[in-house]
Design a protein around this motif. Structure first.
Motif, PDB file in Angstrom:
ATOM      1  N   ALA A   1      10.560  -0.403   4.716  1.00 55.83           N
ATOM      2  CA  ALA A   1      10.999  -0.391   3.321  1.00 55.83           C
ATOM      3  C   ALA A   1      10.216   0.663   2.553  1.00 55.83           C
ATOM      4  O   ALA A   1       9.191   1.162   3.021  1.00 55.83           O
ATOM      5  CB  ALA A   1      10.772  -1.763   2.705  1.00 55.83           C
ATOM      6  N   SER A   2      10.702   0.954   1.370  1.00 57.85           N
ATOM      7  CA  SER A   2      10.019   1.932   0.523  1.00 57.85           C
ATOM      8  C   SER A   2       8.738   1.374  -0.067  1.00 57.85           C
ATOM      9  O   SER A   2       7.850   2.114  -0.452  1.00 57.85           O
ATOM     10  CB  SER A   2      10.939   2.385  -0.610  1.00 57.85           C
ATOM     11  OG  SER A   2      11.117   1.331  -1.541  1.00 57.85           O
TER      12      SER A   2
ATOM     13  N   TYR B   1      12.751   7.355  -5.210  1.00 56.59           N
ATOM     14  CA  TYR B   1      13.417   6.924  -3.973  1.00 56.59           C
ATOM     15  C   TYR B   1      14.825   6.394  -4.227  1.00 56.59           C
ATOM     16  O   TYR B   1      15.769   6.806  -3.549  1.00 56.59           O
ATOM     17  CB  TYR B   1      12.577   5.870  -3.247  1.00 56.59           C
ATOM     18  CG  TYR B   1      13.232   5.362  -1.999  1.00 56.59           C
ATOM     19  CD1 TYR B   1      13.384   6.188  -0.885  1.00 56.59           C
ATOM     20  CD2 TYR B   1      13.730   4.066  -1.924  1.00 56.59           C
ATOM     21  CE1 TYR B   1      13.993   5.734   0.261  1.00 56.59           C
ATOM     22  CE2 TYR B   1      14.349   3.604  -0.774  1.00 56.59           C
ATOM     23  CZ  TYR B   1      14.475   4.437   0.319  1.00 56.59           C
ATOM     24  OH  TYR B   1      15.093   3.984   1.453  1.00 56.59           O
TER      25      TYR B   1
ATOM     26  N   ARG C   1       3.228   1.784   7.828  1.00 52.11           N
ATOM     27  CA  ARG C   1       2.524   3.049   7.616  1.00 52.11           C
ATOM     28  C   ARG C   1       1.405   3.256   8.633  1.00 52.11           C
ATOM     29  O   ARG C   1       1.069   4.393   8.958  1.00 52.11           O
ATOM     30  CB  ARG C   1       2.011   3.125   6.188  1.00 52.11           C
ATOM     31  CG  ARG C   1       3.159   3.216   5.179  1.00 52.11           C
ATOM     32  CD  ARG C   1       2.684   3.088   3.734  1.00 52.11           C
ATOM     33  NE  ARG C   1       3.781   2.925   2.830  1.00 52.11           N
ATOM     34  CZ  ARG C   1       4.477   3.920   2.294  1.00 52.11           C
ATOM     35  NH1 ARG C   1       4.176   5.159   2.572  1.00 52.11           N
ATOM     36  NH2 ARG C   1       5.466   3.667   1.460  1.00 52.11           N
TER      37      ARG C   1
ATOM     38  N   PHE D   1       9.633   8.256   0.188  1.00 48.55           N
ATOM     39  CA  PHE D   1       9.408   7.029  -0.565  1.00 48.55           C
ATOM     40  C   PHE D   1       8.580   7.396  -1.783  1.00 48.55           C
ATOM     41  O   PHE D   1       7.700   8.221  -1.724  1.00 48.55           O
ATOM     42  CB  PHE D   1       8.655   5.994   0.273  1.00 48.55           C
ATOM     43  CG  PHE D   1       9.386   5.534   1.506  1.00 48.55           C
ATOM     44  CD1 PHE D   1      10.748   5.309   1.486  1.00 48.55           C
ATOM     45  CD2 PHE D   1       8.705   5.310   2.687  1.00 48.55           C
ATOM     46  CE1 PHE D   1      11.423   4.864   2.621  1.00 48.55           C
ATOM     47  CE2 PHE D   1       9.358   4.862   3.821  1.00 48.55           C
ATOM     48  CZ  PHE D   1      10.719   4.644   3.787  1.00 48.55           C
ATOM     49  N   GLY D   2       8.868   6.783  -2.897  1.00 43.21           N
ATOM     50  CA  GLY D   2       8.122   7.054  -4.124  1.00 43.21           C
ATOM     51  C   GLY D   2       8.957   6.723  -5.331  1.00 43.21           C
ATOM     52  O   GLY D   2       9.979   6.037  -5.239  1.00 43.21           O
TER      53      GLY D   2
ATOM     54  N   THR E   1       4.059  -2.754   3.260  1.00 45.74           N
ATOM     55  CA  THR E   1       4.424  -1.712   4.225  1.00 45.74           C
ATOM     56  C   THR E   1       3.201  -1.146   4.941  1.00 45.74           C
ATOM     57  O   THR E   1       3.292  -0.112   5.596  1.00 45.74           O
ATOM     58  CB  THR E   1       5.180  -0.573   3.512  1.00 45.74           C
ATOM     59  OG1 THR E   1       4.339  -0.021   2.505  1.00 45.74           O
ATOM     60  CG2 THR E   1       6.481  -1.056   2.907  1.00 45.74           C
TER      61      THR E   1
ATOM     62  N   LEU F   1      18.186   8.154  -2.779  1.00 47.39           N
ATOM     63  CA  LEU F   1      18.985   7.407  -1.826  1.00 47.39           C
ATOM     64  C   LEU F   1      20.431   7.293  -2.279  1.00 47.39           C
ATOM     65  O   LEU F   1      21.369   7.554  -1.511  1.00 47.39           O
ATOM     66  CB  LEU F   1      18.391   6.019  -1.620  1.00 47.39           C
ATOM     67  CG  LEU F   1      19.019   5.147  -0.547  1.00 47.39           C
ATOM     68  CD1 LEU F   1      18.758   5.730   0.836  1.00 47.39           C
ATOM     69  CD2 LEU F   1      18.457   3.746  -0.630  1.00 47.39           C
TER      70      LEU F   1
ATOM     71  N   ALA G   1       5.468   8.353   7.751  1.00 48.69           N
ATOM     72  CA  ALA G   1       6.317   7.725   6.728  1.00 48.69           C
ATOM     73  C   ALA G   1       5.904   8.171   5.333  1.00 48.69           C
ATOM     74  O   ALA G   1       6.718   8.133   4.407  1.00 48.69           O
ATOM     75  CB  ALA G   1       6.252   6.202   6.838  1.00 48.69           C
ATOM     76  N   GLU G   2       4.675   8.605   5.176  1.00 45.25           N
ATOM     77  CA  GLU G   2       4.214   9.103   3.872  1.00 45.25           C
ATOM     78  C   GLU G   2       5.051  10.288   3.393  1.00 45.25           C
ATOM     79  O   GLU G   2       5.101  10.577   2.209  1.00 45.25           O
ATOM     80  CB  GLU G   2       2.741   9.520   3.950  1.00 45.25           C
ATOM     81  CG  GLU G   2       1.789   8.374   4.165  1.00 45.25           C
ATOM     82  CD  GLU G   2       1.782   7.369   3.018  1.00 45.25           C
ATOM     83  OE1 GLU G   2       1.979   7.759   1.852  1.00 45.25           O
ATOM     84  OE2 GLU G   2       1.599   6.174   3.314  1.00 45.25           O
TER      85      GLU G   2
END
Length: 88
Positions: A18-19, A75, A60, A71-72, A56, A79, A66-67
């Motif tokens: 997940a984000s 996001y 991670r 994601f942020g 998460t 998306l 994944a960084e």
């Protein structure tokens, strides 16, 4: 993400993919409406407020790259723009 976890042979463990940011359903619907340039018929339902925290850290740790997956803060917008372009 899933391919990497499978390649690592991760099994028997829960890994949240997940984000890490929880969005209210209303915000998600609004973002989809905006991307499609359409309004939907909404029916509000009274529900108890719920706080959902998705950790998460394990994801991670197993997949540090994944960084860099986007994601942020933007996001949700990114998306929606990717999967529901306004040109539909």
């Amino acid at each position: 993400m899933l391919d990497r976890l499978l390649t690592l042979g991760i099994h028997g463990r829960t890994v949240n993919v997940a984000s890490g940011v929880s969005y209210p359903a209303e915000e998600i619907v609004t973002a989809v409406e905006s991307a499609l340039g359409r309004r939907v018929h909404r029916v509000a339902h009274e529900v108890l407020p719920e706080s959902l925290r998705i950790c998460t850290l394990r994801m991670r740790a197993y997949v540090p790259e994944a960084e860099h997956f986007g994601f942020g803060d933007a996001y949700l917008e990114n998306l929606i723009a990717r999967y529901a372009p306004a040109t539909v």
